[in-house]
Design an enzyme around this catalytic site. Structure first.
Site, short mmCIF file in Angstrom:
data_model
loop_
_atom_site.label_atom_id
_atom_site.label_comp_id
_atom_site.label_asym_id
_atom_site.label_seq_id
_atom_site.Cartn_x
_atom_site.Cartn_y
_atom_site.Cartn_z
N GLY A 27 0.78 -1.23 0.00
CA GLY A 27 0.00 0.00 0.00
C GLY A 27 0.81 1.29 0.00
O GLY A 27 0.33 2.31 0.50
N ASN A 35 1.48 3.25 -2.50
CA ASN A 35 0.75 4.27 -3.26
C ASN A 35 -0.44 4.79 -2.46
O ASN A 35 -0.72 5.99 -2.47
CB ASN A 35 0.27 3.69 -4.60
CG ASN A 35 1.34 3.73 -5.66
OD1 ASN A 35 1.70 4.79 -6.15
ND2 ASN A 35 1.88 2.57 -6.01
N ARG A 39 -6.82 -7.92 -7.98
CA ARG A 39 -7.92 -8.76 -8.46
C ARG A 39 -8.52 -8.11 -9.70
O ARG A 39 -8.73 -6.89 -9.72
CB ARG A 39 -9.02 -8.92 -7.40
CG ARG A 39 -8.57 -9.42 -6.05
CD ARG A 39 -7.81 -10.73 -6.12
NE ARG A 39 -8.59 -11.80 -6.72
CZ ARG A 39 -8.06 -12.97 -7.09
NH1 ARG A 39 -6.77 -13.20 -6.93
NH2 ARG A 39 -8.82 -13.90 -7.61
N HIS A 66 -0.97 1.69 -13.02
CA HIS A 66 -0.37 0.50 -13.63
C HIS A 66 1.11 0.78 -13.90
O HIS A 66 1.45 1.84 -14.42
CB HIS A 66 -1.11 0.17 -14.93
CG HIS A 66 -0.61 -1.08 -15.57
ND1 HIS A 66 -0.93 -2.33 -15.09
CD2 HIS A 66 0.21 -1.28 -16.62
CE1 HIS A 66 -0.33 -3.25 -15.83
NE2 HIS A 66 0.37 -2.63 -16.77
C1 GAR Z 1 2.55 -0.72 -7.74
O1 GAR Z 1 3.76 -0.75 -8.45
C2 GAR Z 1 1.38 -0.69 -8.71
O2 GAR Z 1 1.63 0.08 -9.85
C3 GAR Z 1 1.25 -2.14 -9.05
O3 GAR Z 1 1.44 -2.83 -7.84
C4 GAR Z 1 2.32 -2.05 -7.01
C5 GAR Z 1 1.66 -1.87 -5.67
O4 GAR Z 1 2.55 -1.30 -4.74
N1 GAR Z 1 -0.03 -2.40 -9.60
C6 GAR Z 1 -0.29 -3.39 -10.47
O5 GAR Z 1 0.57 -4.16 -10.85
C7 GAR Z 1 -1.73 -3.48 -10.91
N2 GAR Z 1 -1.90 -4.60 -11.80
P1 GAR Z 1 2.01 -0.60 -3.41
O6 GAR Z 1 1.08 -1.62 -2.75
O7 GAR Z 1 3.22 -0.37 -2.59
O8 GAR Z 1 1.29 0.65 -3.80
#
Ligand code: GAR
Length: 196
Positions: free
Chosen positions: A12, A14, A91, A109
């Protein structure tokens, strides 16, 4: 003030940046953070920041996405969000769920869409010999990683990169891009923002 719900699956980072950004004269506030994993580290971080949290484990639904989403929807709707942000939510959501938040659900993404939809984006960029990578914030539509682009940030790919070093460089940009796009979006600005 716009009400923002955030969905996560893991650490989490982001989500934390989004929540931290929604203070002062920001046009939105974080009202809820949810996860498909009750053990997601991000849930604890959200609670520590004073945001309500919930989890709906997808596993007991054994692949029944509609039933899983119905449960997710109950929690979300109770918080009456104006905007839903997917932030590392892993998901796939079906059309029925996406339609509930038509034009109001954002996703980040880790690639320069339309390149590398889906998983393993950094490994695929390296495999292809790309010289740059990045991240994209887009509106969620029923097609995976396919909606209108709200913002993009670029980083160079260096000769010594592996998927982990590249992911870390991109993540730094994600943390700048997503809060910046959300603030613009909450003010009604959907013109794409390009960083880097
Ligand atoms: C981030 O890099 C996001 O862009 C990616 O997962 C990571 C989550 O990190 N999202 C995807 O791959 C969506 N298919 P976080 O939990 O530290 O924010």
């Amino acid at each position: 003030t716009k009400r923002v719900a955030i969905l996560i699956s893991g650490g989490g980072s982001n989500m934390v940046k989004l929540v931290e950004s929604m203070v002062g004269d920001h046009p939105a506030r974080a009202v809820l953070v949810g996860s498909n994993d009750a053990n997601a580290a991000g849930l604890k971080k959200a609670a520590e920041m004073g945001v309500d949290t919930f989890a709906v484990d997808h596993r007991p639904f054994k692949g029944d996405r509609e039933a899983f989403q119905a449960e997710l929807l109950k929690h979300l709707k109770a918080a009456k969000p104006d905007i839903v942000c997917l932030a590392g939510f892993m998901r796939v959501l079906t059309e029925s769920f996406v339609r509930e938040w038509d034009g109001r659900m954002l996703n980040i993404h880790p690639s320069l869409l339309p390149k590398y939809k889906g998983l393993h984006t950094h490994a695929r960029a390296l495999e292809a010999g790309d010289t740059e990578a990045g991240c994209t914030v887009h509106l969620v539509t029923p097609a995976l990683d396919d909606g209108p682009i709200l913002g993009q940030a670029r980083v160079p790919i260096l000769p010594e990169d592996d998927a982990d070093t590249l992911a870390a460089r991109v993540l730094v940009q994600e943390h700048k891009l997503y809060p910046a796009v959300l603030e613009r979006f909450a003010r009604g600005d959907t013109s794409p923002l390009y960083l880097g």
